[in-house]
Write an enzyme that holds these catalytic residues in place. Structure first.
Site, PDB file in Angstrom:
ATOM      1  CG  HIS A 270      -0.272   0.139   2.727  1.00 51.37           C
ATOM      2  ND1 HIS A 270      -0.087  -1.031   3.355  1.00 51.37           N
ATOM      3  CD2 HIS A 270       0.365   1.161   3.235  1.00 51.37           C
ATOM      4  CE1 HIS A 270       0.797  -0.820   4.259  1.00 51.37           C
ATOM      5  NE2 HIS A 270       0.732   0.647   4.243  1.00 51.37           N
TER       6      HIS A 270
ATOM      7  CB  SER B  70       6.638  -0.873   2.786  1.00 48.70           C
ATOM      8  OG  SER B  70       7.177   0.551   3.314  1.00 48.70           O
TER       9      SER B  70
ATOM     10  CE1 TYR C 184       7.641  10.413   9.419  1.00 51.88           C
ATOM     11  CE2 TYR C 184       5.880   9.185   8.462  1.00 51.88           C
ATOM     12  CZ  TYR C 184       6.938   9.354   9.074  1.00 51.88           C
ATOM     13  OH  TYR C 184       7.298   8.412   9.816  1.00 51.88           O
TER      14      TYR C 184
ATOM     15  N   PRO D  34       5.989  14.230   3.354  1.00 48.09           N
ATOM     16  CG  PRO D  34       3.891  14.089   2.853  1.00 48.09           C
ATOM     17  CD  PRO D  34       5.047  15.132   2.961  1.00 48.09           C
ATOM     18  CB  SER D  35       9.351   9.978   1.492  1.00 44.01           C
ATOM     19  OG  SER D  35       9.628   9.004   0.784  1.00 44.01           O
ATOM     20  CG  PHE D  36       3.201  10.432  -0.965  1.00 41.52           C
ATOM     21  CD1 PHE D  36       2.246  10.043  -0.049  1.00 41.52           C
ATOM     22  CD2 PHE D  36       3.677  11.442  -1.232  1.00 41.52           C
ATOM     23  CE1 PHE D  36       1.582  11.110   0.553  1.00 41.52           C
ATOM     24  CE2 PHE D  36       2.581  12.553  -0.840  1.00 41.52           C
ATOM     25  CZ  PHE D  36       1.865  12.427  -0.325  1.00 41.52           C
ATOM     26  CG  HIS D  37       7.287   4.566   0.964  1.00 42.37           C
ATOM     27  ND1 HIS D  37       6.867   5.709   2.141  1.00 42.37           N
ATOM     28  CD2 HIS D  37       7.018   3.299   1.678  1.00 42.37           C
ATOM     29  CE1 HIS D  37       6.900   5.226   3.256  1.00 42.37           C
ATOM     30  NE2 HIS D  37       6.961   3.733   3.163  1.00 42.37           N
TER      31      HIS D  37
ATOM     32  CB  SER E  25       0.910   5.135   4.574  1.00 43.75           C
ATOM     33  OG  SER E  25       1.484   3.760   5.019  1.00 43.75           O
TER      34      SER E  25
HETATM   35  P1  AMP Z   1       4.539   2.241   5.387  1.00 38.19           P
HETATM   36  O1  AMP Z   1       4.899   1.141   4.347  1.00 38.19           O
HETATM   37  O2  AMP Z   1       3.407   3.153   4.952  1.00 38.19           O
HETATM   38  O3  AMP Z   1       3.972   1.540   6.633  1.00 38.19           O
HETATM   39  O4  AMP Z   1       5.893   3.042   5.829  1.00 38.19           O
HETATM   40  C1  AMP Z   1       6.818   2.399   6.171  1.00 38.19           C
HETATM   41  C2  AMP Z   1       7.443   3.165   7.289  1.00 38.19           C
HETATM   42  O5  AMP Z   1       8.085   4.297   6.773  1.00 38.19           O
HETATM   43  C3  AMP Z   1       6.557   3.777   8.689  1.00 38.19           C
HETATM   44  O6  AMP Z   1       6.919   3.140   9.551  1.00 38.19           O
HETATM   45  C4  AMP Z   1       6.712   5.282   8.131  1.00 38.19           C
HETATM   46  O7  AMP Z   1       6.725   5.702   9.839  1.00 38.19           O
HETATM   47  C5  AMP Z   1       8.326   5.298   7.762  1.00 38.19           C
HETATM   48  N1  AMP Z   1       8.479   6.590   7.401  1.00 38.19           N
HETATM   49  C6  AMP Z   1       9.768   7.118   7.531  1.00 38.19           C
HETATM   50  N2  AMP Z   1       9.804   8.576   6.928  1.00 38.19           N
HETATM   51  C7  AMP Z   1       8.634   8.612   6.197  1.00 38.19           C
HETATM   52  C8  AMP Z   1       8.264   9.663   5.260  1.00 38.19           C
HETATM   53  N3  AMP Z   1       8.847  11.136   5.090  1.00 38.19           N
HETATM   54  N4  AMP Z   1       7.147   9.611   4.654  1.00 38.19           N
HETATM   55  C9  AMP Z   1       6.377   8.523   4.853  1.00 38.19           C
HETATM   56  N5  AMP Z   1       6.709   7.505   5.578  1.00 38.19           N
HETATM   57  C10 AMP Z   1       7.902   7.623   6.261  1.00 38.19           C
END
Ligand code: AMP
Length: 270
Positions: A123, A213, A205, A208-211, A125
């Site tokens: 996903h 995982s 955030y 944010p760094s949308f990604h 987030s």
């Molecule tokens: P997720 O796969 O969305 O659960 O993200 C994995 C982890 O990335 C989470 O624990 C977030 O807290 C962390 N994270 C660290 N820095 C960032 C950022 N700038 N933007 C979004 N997620 C972040």
């Protein structure tokens, strides 16, 4: 329309129920009648069913507290009945090529002494994981729905790997960062953040760094993972049909709260 798509039982109750009972003093009944009352009460007393006892329990839920049951993730808050872990996201359904890439990433990490565990679901987030009380779920999702009413569908793409660590420094993730579509995601974050603020919950955030995982490991191994990130990236880039570009059709935002998933379809572009 707001639809519950995967539903859990509704039994996670509010623990603030007054279970106190009114007591009768020793002298409330005439002495001669007392044995009769005692006999009657032991005969008619039925055991309280477990499901009812559990409704008023505020203890840790041992089953959901087991990290192996949620992909090894460590909670940053204690799980209590009536507290629902909630986050907003776009779901990504992986294609076949993606699964092969993932296997190669895990192998390379293993050579560097890191045990990467692939994510169970993928996903992007758009919120932090926040805690909702059960009676907030309905107003919260309604508020979100109202905010998202005018939001339109769009496409996202992601191709660069990046290392992420959670705030508690208990888990490190390898993710693929969104490049195209960031502005639209940012607009949606503003809507989601507005709801979060109204419910006094943590916003996302600021940068944010949308990604998406892909996999994660235990502890803060950011430095170690970054040391061979180029090697991991070359797996993505050197696919038979050229660099792998993850594309995400953002047509439906979702909100998971506990085991329930609420869907928010976005409107077609025209
Ligand atoms: P997720 O796969 O969305 O659960 O993200 C994995 C982890 O990335 C989470 O624990 C977030 O807290 C962390 N994270 C660290 N820095 C960032 C950022 N700038 N933007 C979004 N997620 C972040």
């Amino acid at each position: 329309m707001l639809v519950v798509y995967s539903s859990s039982s509704e039994e996670e109750g509010d623990s603030s129920v007054n279970t106190g009972s009114q007591e009768h003093g020793e002298n409330s009944y005439p002495a001669k009648k007392k044995p009769k009352i005692e006999q009657l009460s032991t005969k008619t007393k039925l055991p309280v069913p477990h499901c009812v006892l559990n409704m008023f329990s505020d203890e840790l839920d041992a089953q959901t507290e087991d990290p192996s049951l949620h992909g090894g993730r460590v909670r940053s808050f204690k799980h209590e009945r009536g507290n629902w872990a909630t986050y907003v996201y776009f779901s990504y359904n992986p294609e076949e090529e993606f699964t092969d890439i993932m296997e190669d990433l895990v192998l390379v990490a293993k050579r560097h002494g890191i045990d990467l565990m692939p994510q169970e679901e993928f996903h992007v987030s758009l919120s932090q994981t926040v805690v909702l009380r059960h009676h907030w779920i309905q107003p919260f999702t309604q508020n979100l729905k109202a905010g998202l009413a005018l939001c339109k569908r769009f496409m996202c793409s992601a191709e660069k790997l990046k290392v992420y660590c959670n705030a508690e420094k208990t888990r490190t993730f390898i993710g693929v960062e969104v490049s195209a579509g960031k502005n639209q995601l940012m607009d949606l974050v503003k809507v989601v953040d507005k709801t979060m603020t109204e419910f006094r919950l943590e916003t996302f955030y600021k940068e944010p760094s949308f990604h998406v995982s892909l996999a994660s490991c235990i502890g803060d191994l950011t430095w170690q993972m970054n040391s061979f990130l180029k090697e991991l990236q070359s797996i993505m880039d050197k696919q038979d049909d050229g660099p792998f570009i993850l594309s995400l059709n953002c047509v439906e935002l979702r909100c998971r709260t506990g085991k329930k998933v609420f869907r928010f379809p976005l409107s077609p572009e025209n």
